[in-house]
Design an enzyme around this catalytic site. Structure first.
Site, PDB file in Angstrom:
ATOM      1  N   THR A 273     -35.706  14.006  48.743  1.00  0.00           N
ATOM      2  CA  THR A 273     -36.325  15.276  48.354  1.00  0.00           C
ATOM      3  C   THR A 273     -37.837  15.234  48.550  1.00  0.00           C
ATOM      4  OG1 THR A 273     -36.786  16.709  46.464  1.00  0.00           O
ATOM      5  CG2 THR A 273     -36.197  14.473  45.933  1.00  0.00           C
TER       6      THR A 273
ATOM      7  N   SER B 250     -39.769  14.861  37.944  1.00  0.00           N
ATOM      8  CA  SER B 250     -38.617  14.833  37.024  1.00  0.00           C
ATOM      9  C   SER B 250     -37.886  13.509  37.204  1.00  0.00           C
ATOM     10  CB  SER B 250     -37.649  15.982  37.307  1.00  0.00           C
ATOM     11  OG  SER B 250     -36.835  15.660  38.428  1.00  0.00           O
TER      12      SER B 250
ATOM     13  N   TYR C 205     -34.784  13.245  37.752  1.00  0.00           N
ATOM     14  CA  TYR C 205     -33.898  13.408  38.922  1.00  0.00           C
ATOM     15  C   TYR C 205     -34.657  13.033  40.198  1.00  0.00           C
ATOM     16  CZ  TYR C 205     -32.844  15.935  43.146  1.00  0.00           C
ATOM     17  OH  TYR C 205     -32.704  16.247  44.475  1.00  0.00           O
ATOM     18  N   HIS C 206     -35.839  13.640  40.396  1.00  0.00           N
ATOM     19  CA  HIS C 206     -36.594  13.346  41.619  1.00  0.00           C
ATOM     20  C   HIS C 206     -36.916  11.842  41.690  1.00  0.00           C
ATOM     21  CE1 HIS C 206     -37.437  17.785  41.416  1.00  0.00           C
ATOM     22  NE2 HIS C 206     -37.332  17.670  42.715  1.00  0.00           N
TER      23      HIS C 206
ATOM     24  N   LYS D 120     -34.327   9.630  43.220  1.00  0.00           N
ATOM     25  CA  LYS D 120     -34.334   9.603  44.691  1.00  0.00           C
ATOM     26  C   LYS D 120     -35.425   8.668  45.214  1.00  0.00           C
ATOM     27  CE  LYS D 120     -31.480  13.382  45.595  1.00  0.00           C
ATOM     28  NZ  LYS D 120     -30.667  13.799  46.723  1.00  0.00           N
TER      29      LYS D 120
HETATM   30  N1  USQ Z   1     -39.595  27.908  39.309  1.00  0.00           N
HETATM   31  C1  USQ Z   1     -40.052  29.110  38.786  1.00  0.00           C
HETATM   32  N2  USQ Z   1     -39.134  29.974  38.264  1.00  0.00           N
HETATM   33  C2  USQ Z   1     -37.798  29.698  38.257  1.00  0.00           C
HETATM   34  C3  USQ Z   1     -37.345  28.467  38.788  1.00  0.00           C
HETATM   35  C4  USQ Z   1     -38.277  27.596  39.307  1.00  0.00           C
HETATM   36  O1  USQ Z   1     -41.244  29.399  38.781  1.00  0.00           O
HETATM   37  O2  USQ Z   1     -37.028  30.533  37.760  1.00  0.00           O
HETATM   38  C5  USQ Z   1     -40.570  26.973  39.919  1.00  0.00           C
HETATM   39  C6  USQ Z   1     -40.559  25.565  39.353  1.00  0.00           C
HETATM   40  O3  USQ Z   1     -41.397  25.459  38.218  1.00  0.00           O
HETATM   41  C7  USQ Z   1     -41.026  24.746  40.558  1.00  0.00           C
HETATM   42  C8  USQ Z   1     -40.517  25.524  41.763  1.00  0.00           C
HETATM   43  O4  USQ Z   1     -40.193  26.821  41.273  1.00  0.00           O
HETATM   44  O5  USQ Z   1     -42.421  24.732  40.604  1.00  0.00           O
HETATM   45  C9  USQ Z   1     -39.283  24.929  42.404  1.00  0.00           C
HETATM   46  O6  USQ Z   1     -38.263  24.775  41.427  1.00  0.00           O
HETATM   47  P1  USQ Z   1     -36.708  24.708  41.809  1.00  0.00           P
HETATM   48  O7  USQ Z   1     -35.931  24.709  40.541  1.00  0.00           O
HETATM   49  O8  USQ Z   1     -36.364  25.713  42.837  1.00  0.00           O
HETATM   50  O9  USQ Z   1     -36.624  23.315  42.568  1.00  0.00           O
HETATM   51  P2  USQ Z   1     -36.665  21.810  42.049  1.00  0.00           P
HETATM   52  O10 USQ Z   1     -36.426  21.668  40.605  1.00  0.00           O
HETATM   53  O11 USQ Z   1     -37.904  21.209  42.588  1.00  0.00           O
HETATM   54  O12 USQ Z   1     -35.390  21.183  42.757  1.00  0.00           O
HETATM   55  C10 USQ Z   1     -34.734  21.767  43.888  1.00  0.00           C
HETATM   56  C11 USQ Z   1     -33.341  21.189  43.995  1.00  0.00           C
HETATM   57  C12 USQ Z   1     -33.438  19.691  44.198  1.00  0.00           C
HETATM   58  C13 USQ Z   1     -34.302  19.404  45.401  1.00  0.00           C
HETATM   59  C14 USQ Z   1     -35.654  20.084  45.273  1.00  0.00           C
HETATM   60  C15 USQ Z   1     -36.485  19.990  46.518  1.00  0.00           C
HETATM   61  O13 USQ Z   1     -32.600  21.495  42.827  1.00  0.00           O
HETATM   62  O14 USQ Z   1     -32.144  19.155  44.364  1.00  0.00           O
HETATM   63  O15 USQ Z   1     -34.490  18.027  45.487  1.00  0.00           O
HETATM   64  O16 USQ Z   1     -35.457  21.481  45.051  1.00  0.00           O
HETATM   65  S1  USQ Z   1     -38.197  19.862  46.143  1.00  0.00           S
HETATM   66  O17 USQ Z   1     -38.573  20.876  45.153  1.00  0.00           O
HETATM   67  O18 USQ Z   1     -38.923  20.026  47.373  1.00  0.00           O
HETATM   68  O19 USQ Z   1     -38.353  18.563  45.555  1.00  0.00           O
END
Ligand code: USQ
Length: 405
Positions: free
Chosen positions: A145, A180, A182-183, A186
């Protein structure tokens, strides 16, 4: 090629299986159905009904495609499972999605954090040892990720960093600062796999993927019996998928904090193509290769504004609401991440435009009767864990305070 896909029941695993099967590869999928259990545990359901894995494989075969072999088993708990698969199926490529994928799930409480890290790290270790024993030439394509890097104040490179220290130079794994547990699981996997490449001459591609959106692929087409699990709840839903569903039911878009957080994003169609590019251009023996797998970067506010604009084009009025950020993450930060490797191999991205968002909105509105509004607001706080009782979740009022922009 003989391709084994771990996590074949998941959001990405099932579409990947069909994608490779449709191109004539021999595909085996492995899954323990754990995700369906986690969904039940937190009271979340995908937007569309997702038939059982074996049902979807049966449907795929009916369409006269190369059959997809299904193995039900747990790669983390059953230390022998991967040994048997690697011995009997002799995969040339293993695509490993078989992990707990949610940051909020891992931050919910101690049990979930321990489970996430054990499940993810031990599963990958079992894959490594089975490969060493039975198919050391195989290419492991592992889903990592972009979140492994966090938001450093320097450019993010693709996995490795050239450093000069006290006049000497070396190439080191890029320092990781995830947001997190989770991250972080990885990150542990990445280190274990780099070790395996160095010790045992493994071929490994670590795909540091950004946030995926969408649920349409050519193979799914319009067949509901082949659909994939699209989540919009606060635990398994990713941000753009959530915003589209929120817009579809006229709920304000839930921007956490200022919304200035920047991440890399990609369409699910590009995930499939990236994995294909990795598989068909394998890493060399002893190579631990990292590709940053995303096509565009956006702030959360930019995404919310795009969804609002697309909704307006479709005659819908959507509001944006800033919630107190339940996560501990930088909201104002530098973000510049390299992502040229997959383009060099031939990736032609599907970019996020109003047509794509419009199609997502249309799909969400068609299934609006299945949307459970109570599963949308965030209930996992990074500092305190679960903010509402697990039982009766659907009726619990989230304690995270909403503040109008
Ligand atoms: N966010 C909002 N509002 C929401 C949901 C999320 O503002 O309703 C924000 C979060 O605070 C964060 C961003 O959007 O800053 C991304 O959150 P997300 O829930 O879309 O993504 P994340 O938790 O980072 O995890 C997801 C996948 C995970 C993958 C990751 C890629 O669930 O499996 O590893 O995206 S990355 O984010 O590039 O690490």
């Amino acid at each position: 090629m003989r391709i084994c896909i771990l996590g074949g029941d998941g959001y990405l695993g099932w579409p990947t299986a069909m994608y490779f099967s449709a191109r004539g590869h021999e595909v085996m999928v492995v899954d323990n159905m754990a995700k369906r259990g986690w969904e039940a545990e937190i009271g979340a359901k995908p937007l569309e009904h997702v038939p059982a894995l074996k049902e979807r494989a049966r449907r795929w075969k009916q369409k006269k495609f190369q059959p997809i072999e299904v193995v039900i088993g747990n790669i983390a708990d059953d230390g022998q499972l991967m040994n048997g698969i690697c011995h009997d199926f002799r995969p040339e490529a293993i695509i490993h999605y078989g992990e707990q994928p949610s940051a909020p799930y891992s931050m919910l409480n101690q049990e979930n954090a321990v489970y996430t890290q054990c499940n993810n790290v031990v599963g990958t270790l079992n894959v490594m040892f089975a490969m060493r024993e039975h198919c050391p030439q195989a290419h492991l394509v592992k889903l990592g990720t972009m979140g492994e890097y966090g938001t450093p104040n320097i450019d993010i490179e693709e996995g490795w960093l050239d450093v000069t220290h006290n006049g000497r130079k070396d190439r080191v794994l890029y320092p990781k600062k995830p947001h997190s547990l989770y991250h972080l699981s990885k990150v542990h996997d990445s280190h274990n796999l780099e070790f395996a490449s160095r010790m045992w001459d493994f071929r490994v591609t670590d795909l540091n993927q950004g946030v995926v959106y969408g649920s349409d692929t050519d193979e799914i087409g319009n067949d509901p019996e082949l659909c994939t699990s699209f989540h919009y709840d606060d635990v398994f839903g990713t941000v753009l998928n959530r915003f589209v569903v929120q817009a579809a039911i006229g709920m304000p878009l839930t921007v956490y904090g200022s919304g200035k957080q920047i991440r890399g994003y990609l369409n699910i169609r590009d995930t499939l193509r990236c994995v294909e590019l990795a598989v068909t251009n394998p890493a060399g023996r002893g190579e631990f290769r990292v590709f940053n797998q995303f096509t565009e970067q956006f702030s959360v506010m930019e995404l919310a504004q795009r969804v609002r604009e697309s909704a307006a084009i479709n005659g819908m009025k959507v509001e944006i609401q800033h919630l107190r950020n339940p996560r501990v993450e930088q909201e104002e930060h530098y973000y510049h991440a390299a992502h040229s490797s997959l383009s060099s191999l031939g990736l032609e991205p599907h970019l996020l435009n109003h047509e794509v968002i419009g199609q997502m909105l249309e799909k969400a509105m068609k299934t609006a009767n299945r949307i459970n509004e109570a599963s949308i607001l965030p209930k996992v706080d990074w500092k305190q864990g679960w903010q509402a009782p697990v039982t009766g979740l659907s009726t619990a009022v989230p304690r995270l305070q909403a503040v109008r922009a």
